[in-house]
Design an enzyme around this catalytic site. Structure first.
Site, PDB file in Angstrom:
ATOM      1  N   HIS A  61       0.867  -1.177   0.000  1.00  0.00           N
ATOM      2  CA  HIS A  61       0.000   0.000   0.000  1.00  0.00           C
ATOM      3  C   HIS A  61       0.905   1.227   0.000  1.00  0.00           C
ATOM      4  O   HIS A  61       2.134   1.096  -0.064  1.00  0.00           O
ATOM      5  CB  HIS A  61      -0.950  -0.018   1.195  1.00  0.00           C
ATOM      6  CG  HIS A  61      -0.290   0.025   2.539  1.00  0.00           C
ATOM      7  ND1 HIS A  61       0.564  -0.967   2.974  1.00  0.00           N
ATOM      8  CD2 HIS A  61      -0.351   0.948   3.547  1.00  0.00           C
ATOM      9  CE1 HIS A  61       0.994  -0.673   4.185  1.00  0.00           C
ATOM     10  NE2 HIS A  61       0.460   0.489   4.557  1.00  0.00           N
ATOM     11  N   HIS A  63       1.260   3.920   2.259  1.00  0.00           N
ATOM     12  CA  HIS A  63       1.682   4.668   3.433  1.00  0.00           C
ATOM     13  C   HIS A  63       3.195   4.872   3.358  1.00  0.00           C
ATOM     14  O   HIS A  63       3.932   4.027   2.826  1.00  0.00           O
ATOM     15  CB  HIS A  63       1.287   3.937   4.709  1.00  0.00           C
ATOM     16  CG  HIS A  63      -0.159   4.106   5.061  1.00  0.00           C
ATOM     17  ND1 HIS A  63      -0.824   3.272   5.936  1.00  0.00           N
ATOM     18  CD2 HIS A  63      -1.082   5.034   4.645  1.00  0.00           C
ATOM     19  CE1 HIS A  63      -2.086   3.675   6.047  1.00  0.00           C
ATOM     20  NE2 HIS A  63      -2.263   4.732   5.283  1.00  0.00           N
ATOM     21  N   ASP A  65       5.768   4.677   5.241  1.00  0.00           N
ATOM     22  CA  ASP A  65       6.770   3.734   5.741  1.00  0.00           C
ATOM     23  C   ASP A  65       6.964   2.528   4.830  1.00  0.00           C
ATOM     24  O   ASP A  65       7.860   1.715   5.062  1.00  0.00           O
ATOM     25  CB  ASP A  65       6.443   3.278   7.172  1.00  0.00           C
ATOM     26  CG  ASP A  65       5.050   2.696   7.330  1.00  0.00           C
ATOM     27  OD1 ASP A  65       4.188   3.000   6.495  1.00  0.00           O
ATOM     28  OD2 ASP A  65       4.823   1.946   8.297  1.00  0.00           O
ATOM     29  N   HIS A  66       6.169   2.439   3.770  1.00  0.00           N
ATOM     30  CA  HIS A  66       6.302   1.334   2.822  1.00  0.00           C
ATOM     31  C   HIS A  66       6.821   1.770   1.447  1.00  0.00           C
ATOM     32  O   HIS A  66       7.089   0.919   0.608  1.00  0.00           O
ATOM     33  CB  HIS A  66       4.953   0.631   2.650  1.00  0.00           C
ATOM     34  CG  HIS A  66       4.500  -0.071   3.885  1.00  0.00           C
ATOM     35  ND1 HIS A  66       4.585  -1.433   4.055  1.00  0.00           N
ATOM     36  CD2 HIS A  66       3.983   0.415   5.036  1.00  0.00           C
ATOM     37  CE1 HIS A  66       4.130  -1.751   5.255  1.00  0.00           C
ATOM     38  NE2 HIS A  66       3.754  -0.645   5.867  1.00  0.00           N
ATOM     39  N   HIS A 138      -6.712  -3.340   5.849  1.00  0.00           N
ATOM     40  CA  HIS A 138      -6.076  -2.223   6.531  1.00  0.00           C
ATOM     41  C   HIS A 138      -7.021  -1.022   6.413  1.00  0.00           C
ATOM     42  O   HIS A 138      -8.141  -1.166   5.917  1.00  0.00           O
ATOM     43  CB  HIS A 138      -4.710  -1.948   5.881  1.00  0.00           C
ATOM     44  CG  HIS A 138      -3.824  -1.037   6.659  1.00  0.00           C
ATOM     45  ND1 HIS A 138      -3.787  -1.020   8.036  1.00  0.00           N
ATOM     46  CD2 HIS A 138      -2.937  -0.078   6.247  1.00  0.00           C
ATOM     47  CE1 HIS A 138      -2.900  -0.125   8.435  1.00  0.00           C
ATOM     48  NE2 HIS A 138      -2.384   0.473   7.368  1.00  0.00           N
ATOM     49  N   ASP A 206       0.428  -4.837   7.699  1.00  0.00           N
ATOM     50  CA  ASP A 206      -0.601  -3.802   7.819  1.00  0.00           C
ATOM     51  C   ASP A 206      -2.003  -4.353   7.543  1.00  0.00           C
ATOM     52  O   ASP A 206      -2.662  -3.967   6.577  1.00  0.00           O
ATOM     53  CB  ASP A 206      -0.301  -2.629   6.881  1.00  0.00           C
ATOM     54  CG  ASP A 206       0.929  -1.868   7.323  1.00  0.00           C
ATOM     55  OD1 ASP A 206       1.972  -2.509   7.513  1.00  0.00           O
ATOM     56  OD2 ASP A 206       0.847  -0.636   7.476  1.00  0.00           O
ATOM     57  N   HIS A 265       7.490  -5.796  10.812  1.00  0.00           N
ATOM     58  CA  HIS A 265       6.701  -4.566  10.910  1.00  0.00           C
ATOM     59  C   HIS A 265       6.329  -4.259  12.356  1.00  0.00           C
ATOM     60  O   HIS A 265       5.167  -4.145  12.725  1.00  0.00           O
ATOM     61  CB  HIS A 265       5.449  -4.672  10.032  1.00  0.00           C
ATOM     62  CG  HIS A 265       4.831  -3.321   9.743  1.00  0.00           C
ATOM     63  ND1 HIS A 265       3.877  -2.764  10.557  1.00  0.00           N
ATOM     64  CD2 HIS A 265       5.036  -2.438   8.738  1.00  0.00           C
ATOM     65  CE1 HIS A 265       3.510  -1.588  10.063  1.00  0.00           C
ATOM     66  NE2 HIS A 265       4.206  -1.359   8.971  1.00  0.00           N
TER      67      HIS A 265
END
Length: 302
Positions: A61, A63, A65-66, A138, A206, A265
């Protein structure tokens, strides 16, 4: 052989000894990256692997942090004089998101090919392996991925000789092709044994626990699963933010029965995940707390 390296195990923000989420696999000259959080380049360097051969990048996805490590990685790949196309796979909006990040990496010597996921399950065939994407739960659209290497049955030359199939056609039959010789049709099943067990790595982060994960990880050689919270008082928070606890990940593994599970994670507050692994191993014994740089070489069973 399928090489697997858990490059980064952090969620939300990087820590001094924990980069953000990323996984890299290598098979038959192809390098596959899943997620590209901050620190991915450093982690690849520490592992001793190369940026240049990365030809598939999957995103769970969008976000930060990814995906925050992507612009720098693209620039490094360009500076390494890569010219072959790079395939990117991710939820709807992939091309828009990547092109927005490319404002700081506008000129690249290679083409980017986008494959946007729109269905609950999608399978994409590459040379020698498959990437199976499956939707999870998520607070934005999010996917998990399995990398699967299928393995055909053994070739039986004695059967090919009995059928008088010319030797020069044996290779085509082994590749799954049908051969016609002097009007006679020969199919692979005439000379090949039953398919043998292949290799599979399943990766998901997530998400809340959903049946799609159990299905995707069924019988995997390695199941890499989010374990955002290990502490016993975090169940409410996990549900609120649509993440998972260690124990919830363990119950998924118990149902899917992979050979091994690694957790990843972690919340920034979870400094020592090993302290809470007893809540996992009492449910699923062959589980480990993932660490940055953790690796394994998966090989075919004989």
């Amino acid at each position: 052989m399928l090489d697997v390296c858990l490059l980064g195990t952090g969620g939300m923000m990087p820590l001094p000894k924990r980069w953000l989420t990323s996984l890299m696999c290598r098979y038959n000259g192809s390098n596959i990256l899943i997620d590209c959080g901050e620190g991915t380049q450093v982690a690849i360097k520490q592992k001793g692997w190369s940026f240049k051969p990365i030809d598939v990048v999957c995103f769970t996805h969008y976000h930060a942090d990814h995906i925050s490590g992507l612009p720098g990685l693209l620039l490094t790949m360009g500076n390494a004089e890569r010219t072959e196309p790079v395939t990117m796979i991710g939820p709807k909006g992939l091309e828009k998101v990547v092109n927005s990040l490319r404002i700081i990496a506008p000129e690249l010597p290679f083409e980017i090919r986008f494959m946007e996921l729109t269905k609950p399950e999608q399978s994409i065939q590459f040379q020698g392996y498959r990437i199976n994407a499956f939707r999870v739960k998520h607070n934005v659209v999010c996917y998990g991925y399995s990398i699967a290497v299928d393995r055909s049955g053994k070739f039986h030359p004695d059967k090919a000789k009995e059928l008088n199939i010319p030797v020069q056609n044996w290779g085509r039959l082994q590749k799954g092709e049908t051969v016609v010789v002097d009007g006679n049709v020969y199919t692979p099943d005439m000379v090949m044994g039953e398919p043998r067990k292949g290799l599979k790595v399943t990766y998901t982060t997530d998400t809340r626990p959903v049946d799609a994960i159990v299905k995707a990880a069924q019988g995997a050689d390695l199941f890499i699963c989010e374990g955002m919270y290990g502490e016993p008082d975090k169940d409410k928070k996990a549900k609120e933010y649509r993440h998972m606890t260690f124990r919830e990940a363990a119950h998924i593994a118990e149902q899917a029965k992979p050979k091994e599970m690694w957790l990843t994670h972690y919340s920034p507050s979870l400094v020592r995940p090993e302290q809470y692994m007893d809540t996992v191993t009492e449910v699923f014994a062959n589980a480990k707390a993932g660490k940055d740089g953790m690796s394994v070489d998966l090989v075919f069973e004989e």
